[in-house]
Scaffold this motif. Structure first.
Motif, PDB file in Angstrom:
ATOM      1  N   UNK A   1      70.591 -44.790 -44.893  1.00 43.67           N
ATOM      2  CA  UNK A   1      70.052 -43.272 -44.312  1.00 43.67           C
ATOM      3  C   UNK A   1      69.076 -43.229 -43.262  1.00 43.67           C
ATOM      4  N   UNK A   2      68.209 -44.501 -43.152  1.00 45.25           N
ATOM      5  CA  UNK A   2      67.557 -44.643 -42.077  1.00 45.25           C
ATOM      6  C   UNK A   2      68.139 -44.745 -40.764  1.00 45.25           C
ATOM      7  N   UNK A   3      69.235 -45.619 -40.642  1.00 45.95           N
ATOM      8  CA  UNK A   3      70.065 -45.924 -39.490  1.00 45.95           C
ATOM      9  C   UNK A   3      70.582 -44.671 -39.045  1.00 45.95           C
ATOM     10  N   UNK A   4      71.168 -43.952 -40.004  1.00 47.43           N
ATOM     11  CA  UNK A   4      71.878 -42.623 -39.470  1.00 47.43           C
ATOM     12  C   UNK A   4      71.119 -41.522 -39.186  1.00 47.43           C
ATOM     13  N   UNK A   5      69.848 -41.371 -39.987  1.00 47.43           N
ATOM     14  CA  UNK A   5      68.870 -40.381 -39.580  1.00 47.43           C
ATOM     15  C   UNK A   5      68.139 -40.482 -38.186  1.00 47.43           C
ATOM     16  N   UNK A   6      67.929 -41.744 -37.830  1.00 51.05           N
ATOM     17  CA  UNK A   6      67.159 -41.907 -36.543  1.00 51.05           C
ATOM     18  C   UNK A   6      68.211 -41.849 -35.661  1.00 51.05           C
ATOM     19  N   UNK A   7      69.406 -42.419 -35.551  1.00 45.63           N
ATOM     20  CA  UNK A   7      70.306 -42.285 -34.628  1.00 45.63           C
ATOM     21  C   UNK A   7      70.624 -40.821 -34.240  1.00 45.63           C
ATOM     22  N   UNK A   8      70.699 -40.182 -35.387  1.00 46.40           N
ATOM     23  CA  UNK A   8      71.046 -38.483 -35.133  1.00 46.40           C
ATOM     24  C   UNK A   8      69.830 -37.717 -34.492  1.00 46.40           C
ATOM     25  N   UNK A   9      68.706 -38.336 -34.898  1.00 42.53           N
ATOM     26  CA  UNK A   9      67.537 -37.673 -34.135  1.00 42.53           C
ATOM     27  C   UNK A   9      67.287 -37.825 -32.936  1.00 42.53           C
ATOM     28  N   UNK A  10      67.574 -39.188 -32.317  1.00 44.10           N
ATOM     29  CA  UNK A  10      67.586 -39.717 -31.155  1.00 44.10           C
ATOM     30  C   UNK A  10      68.851 -39.034 -30.267  1.00 44.10           C
ATOM     31  N   UNK A  11      70.010 -38.627 -30.790  1.00 47.33           N
ATOM     32  CA  UNK A  11      70.801 -37.954 -30.064  1.00 47.33           C
ATOM     33  C   UNK A  11      70.739 -36.614 -29.905  1.00 47.33           C
ATOM     34  N   UNK A  12      69.556 -35.985 -30.662  1.00 48.05           N
ATOM     35  CA  UNK A  12      69.082 -34.768 -30.472  1.00 48.05           C
ATOM     36  C   UNK A  12      67.830 -34.724 -29.319  1.00 48.05           C
ATOM     37  N   UNK A  13      67.323 -36.016 -28.883  1.00 44.27           N
ATOM     38  CA  UNK A  13      66.428 -35.870 -27.961  1.00 44.27           C
ATOM     39  C   UNK A  13      65.101 -36.385 -28.370  1.00 44.27           C
ATOM     40  N   UNK A  14      64.993 -36.722 -29.659  1.00 47.93           N
ATOM     41  CA  UNK A  14      63.625 -37.457 -30.144  1.00 47.93           C
ATOM     42  C   UNK A  14      63.715 -38.655 -29.553  1.00 47.93           C
ATOM     43  N   UNK A  15      62.422 -39.169 -29.089  1.00 48.30           N
ATOM     44  CA  UNK A  15      62.271 -40.454 -28.520  1.00 48.30           C
ATOM     45  C   UNK A  15      61.998 -41.824 -29.795  1.00 48.30           C
ATOM     46  N   UNK A  16      62.298 -42.801 -29.597  1.00 42.74           N
ATOM     47  CA  UNK A  16      61.954 -43.589 -30.823  1.00 42.74           C
ATOM     48  C   UNK A  16      60.561 -43.918 -30.882  1.00 42.74           C
ATOM     49  N   UNK A  17      59.521 -43.824 -29.843  1.00 38.97           N
ATOM     50  CA  UNK A  17      58.469 -43.795 -30.055  1.00 38.97           C
ATOM     51  C   UNK A  17      57.738 -42.347 -30.452  1.00 38.97           C
ATOM     52  N   UNK A  18      58.261 -41.497 -30.791  1.00 39.60           N
ATOM     53  CA  UNK A  18      57.789 -40.109 -31.122  1.00 39.60           C
ATOM     54  C   UNK A  18      57.033 -40.153 -32.495  1.00 39.60           C
ATOM     55  N   UNK A  19      56.191 -39.398 -32.564  1.00 38.66           N
ATOM     56  CA  UNK A  19      55.675 -39.152 -33.798  1.00 38.66           C
ATOM     57  C   UNK A  19      56.733 -38.540 -34.855  1.00 38.66           C
ATOM     58  N   UNK A  20      57.733 -37.570 -34.419  1.00 39.39           N
ATOM     59  CA  UNK A  20      58.928 -37.013 -35.265  1.00 39.39           C
ATOM     60  C   UNK A  20      59.544 -38.122 -35.818  1.00 39.39           C
ATOM     61  N   UNK A  21      60.022 -39.244 -35.081  1.00 38.63           N
ATOM     62  CA  UNK A  21      60.783 -40.269 -35.439  1.00 38.63           C
ATOM     63  C   UNK A  21      60.057 -41.157 -36.426  1.00 38.63           C
ATOM     64  N   UNK A  22      58.826 -41.307 -36.216  1.00 37.56           N
ATOM     65  CA  UNK A  22      58.039 -41.960 -37.057  1.00 37.56           C
ATOM     66  C   UNK A  22      57.892 -41.440 -38.524  1.00 37.56           C
ATOM     67  N   UNK A  23      57.572 -40.091 -38.470  1.00 41.58           N
ATOM     68  CA  UNK A  23      57.720 -39.213 -39.752  1.00 41.58           C
ATOM     69  C   UNK A  23      58.832 -39.290 -40.440  1.00 41.58           C
ATOM     70  N   UNK A  24      60.113 -39.087 -39.760  1.00 36.66           N
ATOM     71  CA  UNK A  24      61.354 -39.212 -40.424  1.00 36.66           C
ATOM     72  C   UNK A  24      61.750 -40.450 -40.889  1.00 36.66           C
ATOM     73  N   UNK A  25      61.325 -41.388 -40.259  1.00 39.70           N
ATOM     74  CA  UNK A  25      61.508 -42.950 -41.100  1.00 39.70           C
ATOM     75  C   UNK A  25      60.709 -42.868 -42.342  1.00 39.70           C
TER      76      UNK A  25
END
Length: 427
Positions: free
Chosen positions: A262-286
């Motif tokens: 779930x984490x691998x797919x969610x974070x990869x999809x989020x980054x494809x939408x423009x969220x950066x790996x260091x963003x607070x959104x990606x942290x919260x999604x994780x």
């Protein structure tokens, strides 16, 4: 005849009775009787005694009549009242009233240097919210036992209120007090069979002489305690999070593999939408991936493990897990993640739960996660059905666009999966 469980008291009765029999002076007899106890204990029974001297005639010795009344229940009830006046009902430690009276009536120069330790339990609110107050009370009792073990019999250990405790350490300098704090910390870490690791924030203060107000020590120790609590909060929160994850895996049959997918797919999809790996959104999604179902740890095991369909009342209980997860996230300081947990079962058409939010009322990351979670569930084998193929799963996701799922995110997800499955290693 035995008068009470004390041999000395029995001898005292015998001596007084002998004096009564030897004197004919009525006033002396009354004085002797006044010296006798009104209550005695015989084999665990508390008896009230009334004494009457009977003078038959001048030739005969006086008789002593004893009127015994069993007051055991009344005595025990009064003992309990007296106990609760100065003790905490749950932990049996001293209470605030006792500490305040001891300071005002019993504190003397011989008690100096005196040290104070303030202790604040970590995780009590979370335990109460998730596992109920019975488990929270168990934590409090266990901490009380630890504090008593780590202190001397001459020390005063008290529950100050809620999740706070106070320890008064007469004839204890700063270094000795520090050693006691270290002993308490170590003893807490050794406690087992609890909802969470027993953890406490400590603050201390020492006064070397009677000059000054001992009550000022309380404020100093309390300030140090809160300062230490803030400094240790990150480590404490990490331990709580690890504990929650372990409980989730054990009780709710979640696996590390499932979470990692779930984490691998969610974070990869989020980054494809423009969220950066260091963003607070990606942290919260994780964190959302890790804890989206954490509220289920509070559900009854017989419902979680039920093999057949749930009854309406049982389904309502299961639906409450998102609200429980929200409260848990708030308790550990993850308010934004809590909002995502609360909303991850809402639907685009407003037919989800718990609040029936619709379209953009639902946080975007919760909408994103709902699509990924559904896709992962459909493409994995389950006890009651086989996994769908990628094409079949995407077709089901597409059917849900505009009803269950955000239509814009649905299109983006289908495009993302179609173009990058081998890169993701998800096929």
């Amino acid at each position: 005849m035995l008068f009470g469980d004390d041999d000395q008291q029995t001898a005292r009765f015998a001596d007084v009775f002998k004096r009564i029999w030897e004197t004919g002076d009525a006033q002396l007899q009354r004085d002797y009787i006044k010296a006798l106890p009104e209550i005695i204990n015989i084999n665990g029974f508390h008896l009230n005694i009334e004494y009457k001297v009977i003078m038959p005639n001048q030739e005969e010795e006086p008789l002593i009549m004893l009127i015994l009344t069993d007051i055991t229940e009344k005595y025990k009830a009064q003992e309990q009242v007296n106990f609760l006046n100065y003790h905490d009902k749950l932990t049996s430690l001293f209470n605030r009233t006792y500490v305040e009276e001891w300071l005002s009536c019993s504190l003397q120069g011989r008690h100096f240097p005196i040290s104070v330790i303030m202790a604040d339990m970590n995780g009590l609110k979370l335990t109460n919210d998730v596992f109920g107050h019975e488990q929270g009370d168990r934590l409090l009792v266990r901490l009380a036992e630890v504090l008593l073990r780590c202190c001397r019999k001459t020390d005063i250990v008290a529950r100050w209120g809620g999740d706070e405790f106070i320890i008064l350490l007469p004839v204890t300098d700063k270094q000795a007090c520090l050693r006691i704090c270290e002993r308490i910390k170590a003893a807490c870490a050794q406690e087992k069979d609890l909802a969470f690791e027993l953890s406490v924030a400590l603050g201390m203060a020492t006064q070397t002489s009677p000059q000054g107000n001992v009550l000022d020590l309380f404020n100093i120790a309390e300030n140090h305690m809160y300062s230490n609590k803030m400094r240790e909060s990150k480590q404490v929160r990490r331990k709580i999070i690890l504990g929650l994850k372990e409980i989730l895996c054990t009780k709710c049959f979640e696996t590390d593999c499932h979470i990692e997918r779930l984490k691998k797919l969610s974070l990869a999809f989020a980054q494809s939408l423009g969220y950066t790996q260091e963003s607070n959104e990606v942290r919260n999604l994780s964190l959302l991936v890790d804890f989206h179902d954490i509220g289920k740890v509070a559900l009854p095991g017989e419902i979680l493990g039920k093999p057949g369909p749930l009854l309406p009342g049982e389904w309502e209980i299961v639906r409450s897990h998102s609200e429980t997860g929200f409260r848990m996230a708030q308790t550990i300081g993850e308010t934004e993640v809590g909002e995502l947990i609360l909303a991850h079962h809402e639907r685009w058409d407003g037919r989800g739960y718990p609040y029936g939010l619709r379209d953009n009322q639902i946080p975007r990351l919760a909408r994103l996660f709902a699509i990924v979670d559904a896709y992962d569930a459909m493409t994995r084998d389950h006890p009651h059905r086989k996994a769908l193929s990628q094409a079949q799963a995407l077709n089901e996701i597409e059917k849900g666009a505009g009803t269950q799922f955000d239509p814009e995110l649905t299109r983006a997800f289908i495009e993302f999966i179609t173009e990058q499955p081998f890169i993701l290693g998800l096929t």
